[in-house]
Design a protein around this motif. Structure first.
Motif: not given
Length: 471
Positions: A154-160, A214-215, A240-244
């Motif tokens: 879910e998080l990765g899909q949201s970032v993309a 991007w993590i 880069r890290m995207v905090p959940d």
């Protein structure tokens, strides 16, 4: 994607060009302002020295404040703040040097001030134009950075999705990497494939010429994050890290630093910062003082009418919850007959309430019963614009039922607010109405500005006094 490499290799050249244009902007704006002031360009040695010193100071301050860092993905407002700080700082240093060397009397103050304003406008103007031009080029496939996202849930899909929706940033998602055994090689976004697992990172980065990794993993996947860093330890690639944090109910979330520690603000407001708090306070005090002088005949007339039409005090005082949850007495003209309720019980006024007096009915319909609250504003307990204060019993009731209800108390309550001018005022006889009121209150807190306050005040004057929901 070959065309995407066309401008990418020239990022160093672009940096040099930025520095050159900034220097040229300082020089030309200085000469232009000198010509406006003296109608010629015959600079003596004093003005030439000042011109050279400011160019050196300006270039140094721009570098020091980070004006030449990569702005890709950053808002233009952050670049504006950076440039203004640098230019203002350089001119302050210039003025200080003039006082220290006792040479400030040798050059025109008007020239210096006009130079400051003109150079700032020139630099911001060309940077905005450049940003817009690069955005257009990136949306057409030029100057692209290839991004590999770790995590395709879910998080990765949201970032993309966010990156796909903002092509002007020039960040193209090449694919996902996932160790989730249940995930297939195809991701939920058809155009972006899942390329492999964590073991394949180093190979994929080299083979596909990845620029950034991007993590986007849940916070409990620390081991996987460490594995990514370890796999790329010998690479110069950007990680880069995207905090959940997307599952949280956020209010003005941001990243800051406290005592050298990186801090993610999940719930805050820029209104609580000292400079904005001072600005809001000055706005409230000045406007409240002017308004009280203007409405004093109305206040006197209503006070006399209340006293003549029913027994009891002119003002109704009730404790309400203010900023940071502290209780205070709110002032209103008494619009009901004097009555008493059992301890802790608050019976909200309803339409055709028999307790409301004849003059009280008129004051409620026109919101004139709220006018004494301008004295609360002068006392510093309320603002002219802000979330409307609720009775204490209502707070206890709704804070359990409405998510983020108490966040409205991060700022001072107001006489009028964004919820009220959008129709959410008066009786809240359903939970849905209260939820919408809180939604508008939190929007106001997150998007506050002086101009927003003035807009709400204007809307209140235009349509806020008499409303079908007013009691």
């Amino acid at each position: 994607m070959k065309q995407g490499l066309a401008l990418k290799e020239h990022s160093t050249l672009l940096n040099i060009i930025l520095r050159s244009i900034d220097t040229l902007a300082l020089l030309l704006s200085g000469l232009f302002c000198f010509w406006l002031r003296f109608s010629d360009l015959n600079l003596d040695i004093t003005y030439k020295n000042v011109l050279l010193l400011e160019i050196l100071l300006g270039a140094t301050c721009l570098s020091f404040t980070g004006a030449y860092r990569a702005w890709r993905g950053s808002s233009f407002s952050s670049e504006v703040q950076c440039v203004i700080k640098a230019i203002l700082g350089s001119f302050l240093l210039l003025i200080m040097s003039g006082f220290i060397t006792q040479s400030s009397d040798n050059y025109s103050r008007v020239w210096v001030v006009s130079w400051l304003l003109t150079s700032t406008f020139f630099i911001l103007g060309y940077r905005f134009t450049l940003r817009q031009s690069l955005g257009i080029l990136r949306s057409k496939g030029y100057n692209i950075r290839r991004v590999l996202i770790i995590g395709n849930e879910e998080l990765g899909q949201s970032v993309a999705n966010k990156l796909i929706q903002n092509p002007e940033m020039g960040l193209a998602v090449t694919g996902f990497i996932s160790d989730n055994k249940s995930s297939s090689k195809s991701s939920l976004i058809e155009s972006i494939p899942t390329l492999g697992n964590l073991e394949d990172i180093d190979r994929l980065v080299n083979e596909m010429h990845i620029d950034q990794v991007w993590i986007a993993l849940p916070m409990n996947e620390v081991k996987k994050m460490e594995k990514v860093q370890s796999a790329l330890r010998n690479s110069s690639i950007i990680i880069r890290m995207v905090p959940d944090i997307f599952g949280f109910q956020l209010l003005n979330h941001s990243i800051t630093e406290v005592a050298g520690l990186p801090i993610i603000n999940l719930s805050t407001s820029h209104m609580i910062e000292s400079k904005y708090r001072l600005l809001k306070s000055l706005e409230d005090k000045i406007l409240a003082f002017i308004i009280i002088i203007c409405i004093s005949p109305i206040l006197l007339g209503l006070a006399i009418a209340i006293k003549l039409t029913s027994k009891g005090p002119i003002l109704f005082k009730q404790y309400r919850t203010g900023v940071n949850g502290r209780d205070f007495k709110v002032y209103k003209f008494r619009s009901m007959i004097v009555h008493y309720e059992s301890d802790g019980e608050i019976t909200q006024a309803t339409k055709d309430d028999i307790r409301i007096t004849s003059i009280g009915q008129f004051m409620r319909k026109t919101s004139l019963d709220e006018l004494p609250q301008f004295f609360n504003v002068l006392q510093g307990r309320m603002s002219i614009v802000g979330p409307r204060p609720h009775a204490l019993a209502h707070n206890e009731h709704y804070k359990i039922l409405v998510e983020s209800y108490m966040q409205r108390h991060m700022v001072k309550p107001g006489i009028t607010g964004w919820a009220q001018v959008n129709g959410f005022r008066g009786e809240t006889d359903t939970l849905d109405k209260m939820e919408k009121r809180i939604e508008y209150d939190l929007f106001y807190i997150e998007n506050w500005s002086v101009w927003f306050d003035l807009e709400i005040i204007f809307m209140t004057l235009y349509k806020g006094f008499i409303h079908k929901n007013a009691l």
